[in-house]
Design a protein around this motif. Structure first.
Motif, mmCIF file in Angstrom:
data_model
loop_
_atom_site.group_PDB
_atom_site.id
_atom_site.type_symbol
_atom_site.label_atom_id
_atom_site.label_comp_id
_atom_site.label_asym_id
_atom_site.label_seq_id
_atom_site.Cartn_x
_atom_site.Cartn_y
_atom_site.Cartn_z
ATOM 1 N N VAL A 108 0.850 -1.195 0.000
ATOM 2 C CA VAL A 108 0.000 0.000 0.000
ATOM 3 C C VAL A 108 0.884 1.243 0.000
ATOM 4 O O VAL A 108 1.817 1.361 0.797
ATOM 5 C CB VAL A 108 -0.945 0.020 1.222
ATOM 6 C CG1 VAL A 108 -1.688 1.347 1.316
ATOM 7 C CG2 VAL A 108 -1.946 -1.126 1.141
ATOM 8 N N ASN A 166 -5.559 11.781 -1.634
ATOM 9 C CA ASN A 166 -6.856 11.220 -1.271
ATOM 10 C C ASN A 166 -7.260 11.356 0.208
ATOM 11 O O ASN A 166 -8.092 10.588 0.681
ATOM 12 C CB ASN A 166 -6.997 9.774 -1.766
ATOM 13 C CG ASN A 166 -5.878 8.885 -1.279
ATOM 14 O OD1 ASN A 166 -5.214 9.220 -0.315
ATOM 15 N ND2 ASN A 166 -5.683 7.762 -1.940
ATOM 16 N N PHE A 169 -6.115 4.891 -7.896
ATOM 17 C CA PHE A 169 -5.130 3.805 -7.958
ATOM 18 C C PHE A 169 -5.634 2.664 -8.821
ATOM 19 O O PHE A 169 -6.839 2.401 -8.890
ATOM 20 C CB PHE A 169 -4.896 3.223 -6.555
ATOM 21 C CG PHE A 169 -3.839 3.928 -5.764
ATOM 22 C CD1 PHE A 169 -2.507 3.549 -5.871
ATOM 23 C CD2 PHE A 169 -4.165 4.971 -4.913
ATOM 24 C CE1 PHE A 169 -1.520 4.198 -5.140
ATOM 25 C CE2 PHE A 169 -3.186 5.630 -4.177
ATOM 26 C CZ PHE A 169 -1.869 5.239 -4.288
ATOM 27 N N ALA A 181 -4.627 -1.359 -8.760
ATOM 28 C CA ALA A 181 -3.810 -2.411 -8.126
ATOM 29 C C ALA A 181 -4.138 -3.744 -8.796
ATOM 30 O O ALA A 181 -3.564 -4.086 -9.819
ATOM 31 C CB ALA A 181 -4.069 -2.429 -6.618
ATOM 32 N N ASN A 182 -5.120 -4.460 -8.260
ATOM 33 C CA ASN A 182 -5.505 -5.732 -8.889
ATOM 34 C C ASN A 182 -6.608 -5.575 -9.935
ATOM 35 O O ASN A 182 -6.966 -6.540 -10.608
ATOM 36 C CB ASN A 182 -5.949 -6.740 -7.821
ATOM 37 C CG ASN A 182 -4.772 -7.158 -6.952
ATOM 38 O OD1 ASN A 182 -3.637 -7.217 -7.426
ATOM 39 N ND2 ASN A 182 -5.032 -7.428 -5.685
ATOM 40 N N PHE A 231 -9.227 -3.398 -2.284
ATOM 41 C CA PHE A 231 -7.820 -3.741 -2.075
ATOM 42 C C PHE A 231 -7.355 -3.325 -0.689
ATOM 43 O O PHE A 231 -6.668 -4.073 -0.001
ATOM 44 C CB PHE A 231 -6.950 -3.061 -3.139
ATOM 45 C CG PHE A 231 -5.492 -3.350 -2.953
ATOM 46 C CD1 PHE A 231 -4.949 -4.539 -3.414
ATOM 47 C CD2 PHE A 231 -4.662 -2.471 -2.286
ATOM 48 C CE1 PHE A 231 -3.622 -4.831 -3.218
ATOM 49 C CE2 PHE A 231 -3.326 -2.757 -2.083
ATOM 50 C CZ PHE A 231 -2.805 -3.935 -2.552
ATOM 51 N N THR A 232 -7.775 -2.137 -0.264
ATOM 52 C CA THR A 232 -7.254 -1.612 1.002
ATOM 53 C C THR A 232 -7.999 -2.167 2.223
ATOM 54 O O THR A 232 -7.436 -2.282 3.293
ATOM 55 C CB THR A 232 -7.278 -0.069 1.008
ATOM 56 O OG1 THR A 232 -8.460 0.375 0.348
ATOM 57 C CG2 THR A 232 -6.089 0.509 0.315
ATOM 58 N N GLU A 269 -14.114 -6.084 -4.851
ATOM 59 C CA GLU A 269 -13.321 -6.411 -3.668
ATOM 60 C C GLU A 269 -12.366 -5.262 -3.393
ATOM 61 O O GLU A 269 -11.588 -4.866 -4.263
ATOM 62 C CB GLU A 269 -12.529 -7.708 -3.892
ATOM 63 C CG GLU A 269 -11.767 -8.099 -2.642
ATOM 64 C CD GLU A 269 -11.046 -9.428 -2.767
ATOM 65 O OE1 GLU A 269 -11.273 -10.150 -3.757
ATOM 66 O OE2 GLU A 269 -10.234 -9.715 -1.873
ATOM 67 N N ALA A 280 -11.715 -2.669 -8.780
ATOM 68 C CA ALA A 280 -12.556 -1.476 -8.838
ATOM 69 C C ALA A 280 -12.849 -1.109 -10.298
ATOM 70 O O ALA A 280 -13.999 -0.858 -10.683
ATOM 71 C CB ALA A 280 -11.867 -0.312 -8.125
ATOM 72 N N SER A 334 -12.341 8.004 -2.940
ATOM 73 C CA SER A 334 -11.134 8.738 -3.351
ATOM 74 C C SER A 334 -11.159 9.240 -4.790
ATOM 75 O O SER A 334 -10.461 10.184 -5.136
ATOM 76 C CB SER A 334 -9.902 7.868 -3.168
ATOM 77 O OG SER A 334 -9.881 7.329 -1.898
HETATM 78 P P1 5GP Z 1 -7.876 -2.546 -7.193
HETATM 79 O O1 5GP Z 1 -9.368 -2.668 -7.219
HETATM 80 O O2 5GP Z 1 -7.269 -2.195 -8.517
HETATM 81 O O3 5GP Z 1 -7.200 -3.742 -6.551
HETATM 82 O O4 5GP Z 1 -7.557 -1.345 -6.210
HETATM 83 C C1 5GP Z 1 -7.933 -0.046 -6.563
HETATM 84 C C2 5GP Z 1 -8.638 0.644 -5.439
HETATM 85 O O5 5GP Z 1 -8.058 0.331 -4.183
HETATM 86 C C3 5GP Z 1 -8.530 2.134 -5.625
HETATM 87 O O6 5GP Z 1 -9.846 2.637 -5.810
HETATM 88 C C4 5GP Z 1 -7.888 2.663 -4.376
HETATM 89 O O7 5GP Z 1 -8.823 3.406 -3.643
HETATM 90 C C5 5GP Z 1 -7.466 1.457 -3.582
HETATM 91 N N1 5GP Z 1 -5.999 1.233 -3.594
HETATM 92 C C6 5GP Z 1 -5.333 0.211 -4.188
HETATM 93 N N2 5GP Z 1 -4.027 0.256 -3.928
HETATM 94 C C7 5GP Z 1 -3.839 1.347 -3.163
HETATM 95 C C8 5GP Z 1 -2.663 1.920 -2.559
HETATM 96 O O8 5GP Z 1 -1.523 1.448 -2.675
HETATM 97 N N3 5GP Z 1 -2.857 3.058 -1.842
HETATM 98 C C9 5GP Z 1 -4.103 3.624 -1.676
HETATM 99 N N4 5GP Z 1 -4.159 4.749 -0.970
HETATM 100 N N5 5GP Z 1 -5.212 3.090 -2.215
HETATM 101 C C10 5GP Z 1 -5.094 1.961 -2.953
#
Ligand code: 5GP
Length: 189
Positions: free
Chosen positions: A19, A27, A126, A128-129, A99-100, A97, A132, A60
């Motif tokens: 993270v 954010n 962001f 990540a996986n 991530f945070t 799902e 979202a 965010s």
């Molecule tokens: P994903 O769905 O791609 O795994 O994660 C994206 C969502 O998770 C973003 O909307 C963001 O809010 C949150 N997120 C994912 N990784 C990070 C990170 O490293 N830092 C922060 N602050 N938010 C993250």
């Protein structure tokens, strides 16, 4: 976007579990001048696209989407994370799902705010996986609207989301792509 990368290096804080905290400028506390420049950059990148609506997910993404929308002169609509299973038929619903927070949310969007006539730019802070973004893409597809692309402020390129989204053919523009991150340093792609 060099300004953004410099800011991440200066003020980003790496936390356990891959993270990156950017809450001093993106954010939680928000640097409006920087986010305005982020909005202008998205406008430059998607200048050729006939965007009618910007879509994001609470919380965010909302501020970033709003400052970006000024440059496209279109409304912002944001998907809501819903605790309720009492949904009426007037909403699109998908599951995401977090991530945070490591939990699954129902995410909803009122059908009246996204229709088959819309050309949509998805914005988020962001990637990540990719959960979202996949959820938002799912909502746009259910609406029968056209996805013009996705604009991400920070892509963690060492996680699988970017690859998965690019594979779908959705145009993805990330302003800073982190190639690797350890406990005390990070590098950009
Ligand atoms: P994903 O769905 O791609 O795994 O994660 C994206 C969502 O998770 C973003 O909307 C963001 O809010 C949150 N997120 C994912 N990784 C990070 C990170 O490293 N830092 C922060 N602050 N938010 C993250």
């Amino acid at each position: 976007m060099e300004l953004l990368k410099e800011r991440i290096l200066r003020d980003g804080v790496i936390k356990p579990g891959n993270v990156l905290k950017v809450d001093s400028f993106l954010n939680h506390q928000m640097d409006i001048d920087l986010i305005n420049q982020i909005g202008q950059e998205f406008k430059r990148l998607f200048a050729d696209a006939p965007i009618t609506k910007i879509l994001t997910i609470e919380a965010s993404g909302i501020g970033i989407a709003c400052l970006t929308a000024q440059y496209f002169n279109v409304p912002v609509v944001f998907a809501k994370k819903s605790q309720s299973i009492n949904l009426d038929g007037d909403v699109y619903c998908t599951k995401v799902e977090s991530f945070t927070h490591k939990r699954i949310y129902d995410v909803i969007l009122s059908k009246k705010f996204l229709t088959a006539d819309d050309y949509v730019l998805i914005i988020d802070d962001f990637l990540a996986n990719g959960c979202a973004l996949m959820g938002l893409i799912d909502i746009v597809q259910h609406a029968g609207a056209t996805i013009e692309g996705a604009g991400i402020v920070i892509e963690k390129g060492f996680q699988c989301g970017g690859k998965a989204i690019r594979k779908t053919g959705v145009r993805l523009e990330s302003l800073a792509i982190i190639e690797s991150m350890t406990d005390d340093s990070l590098t950009f792609a």
